[in-house]
Design an enzyme around this catalytic site. Structure first.
Site, PDB file in Angstrom:
ATOM      1  N   CYS A  90       0.838  -1.200   0.000  1.00 24.22           N
ATOM      2  CA  CYS A  90       0.000   0.000   0.000  1.00 24.22           C
ATOM      3  C   CYS A  90       0.878   1.256   0.000  1.00 24.22           C
ATOM      4  O   CYS A  90       1.528   1.543  -0.995  1.00 24.22           O
ATOM      5  CB  CYS A  90      -0.997  -0.030   1.155  1.00 24.22           C
ATOM      6  N   HIS A 178      -3.706  -5.340  -0.015  1.00 26.43           N
ATOM      7  CA  HIS A 178      -3.335  -5.770   1.338  1.00 26.43           C
ATOM      8  C   HIS A 178      -3.391  -7.288   1.499  1.00 26.43           C
ATOM      9  O   HIS A 178      -4.275  -7.820   2.180  1.00 26.43           O
ATOM     10  CB  HIS A 178      -4.260  -5.114   2.363  1.00 26.43           C
ATOM     11  N   GLU A 180      -1.506  -8.970   3.335  1.00 22.91           N
ATOM     12  CA  GLU A 180      -1.046  -9.331   4.681  1.00 22.91           C
ATOM     13  C   GLU A 180      -2.174  -9.423   5.707  1.00 22.91           C
ATOM     14  O   GLU A 180      -1.964  -9.884   6.837  1.00 22.91           O
ATOM     15  CB  GLU A 180       0.000  -8.306   5.156  1.00 22.91           C
TER      16      GLU A 180
END
Length: 239
Positions: A90, A178, A180
């Site tokens: 990001c 994202h 993660e």
């Protein structure tokens, strides 16, 4: 080989998430540098085996407002120039793009929620194949975008954001999305960004439910992607 991973963290809940689990299983030690609590220029940019620049709610181009951005860009530039594995997520991907000479700017719309990735041919031939939209969806949370850096390879897009993921050389990976995220640790995201959700008319209950439904499949896919990318960059770094 140095096993340490340096993770640049802007807000506490935007950490390495499921990717840290993968690193732990590989015996890799993560050291967080929390922006605002430590000197950005303090770490040696070439000492860690991997550097990850994580997300945050600021713009990658707001140097006047956030004086940590200039030394962080310098850290990224030195790291990339040394040919060492570097990952941006990001805001981190935006900063890597900027360090490579690309423009970062408001996209004119906020991409916030779950949307599958559409991979390019290069993406399907890369570790990102595990994140193909035919297999899993992906969480997005950004209002800025960036031009693709010179000599970068586009890996993935969405209808709202063309440059979702790119590779630069064999050692740099930028992910606007994202991967993660962990569904079981998503509540701080909702609380920490409550004002933004309200401003964009997004119901936290709906986003929570979608994350509970889609998150576990994406987490497993993200760990496979990350593990394969680590294998590749480590193989390339061996003499």
């Amino acid at each position: 080989m140095n096993r340490e991973v340096l993770a640049i963290r802007h807000v506490h809940f935007e950490d390495l998430g499921s990717l840290e689990l993968e690193l732990g299983e590989r015996g890799r030690l993560v050291r967080y540098l929390d922006v605002g609590f430590a000197r950005i220029e303090a770490p040696d940019p070439v000492s860690a085996s991997l550097m990850v620049v994580l997300g945050g709610p600021i713009s990658a181009a707001d140097d006047d407002l956030y004086p940590t951005l200039v030394p962080l860009l310098s850290l990224i530039e030195k790291r990339i120039a040394a040919g060492l594995p570097t990952l941006g997520i990001c805001l981190g991907a935006q900063l890597i793009a900027r360090a490579l000479g690309a423009r970062v700017y408001p996209s004119g719309r906020t991409e916030l929620g779950w949307t599958p990735l559409t991979l390019t041919d290069a993406g399907r031939a890369s570790p990102l194949r595990h994140l193909d939209g035919a297999q899993t969806s992906m969480l997005h949370w950004h209002g800025d975008t960036f031009d693709l850096p010179d000599n970068a390879t586009l890996l993935a897009s969405t209808p709202a954001c063309e440059n979702q993921a790119f590779a630069w050389g064999d050692h740099v990976l930028g992910l606007q999305c994202h991967p993660e995220i962990r569904a079981d640790r998503f509540e701080p995201w909702l609380i920490g960004n409550a004002g933004e959700l309200v401003a964009h008319g997004i119901d936290a209950r709906r986003l929570r439910a979608e994350t509970a439904q889609l998150g576990p499949t994406m987490e497993a896919a993200a760990r496979r992607m990350f593990g394969e990318w680590l294998d590749q960059v480590e193989a390339q770094s061996k003499p």
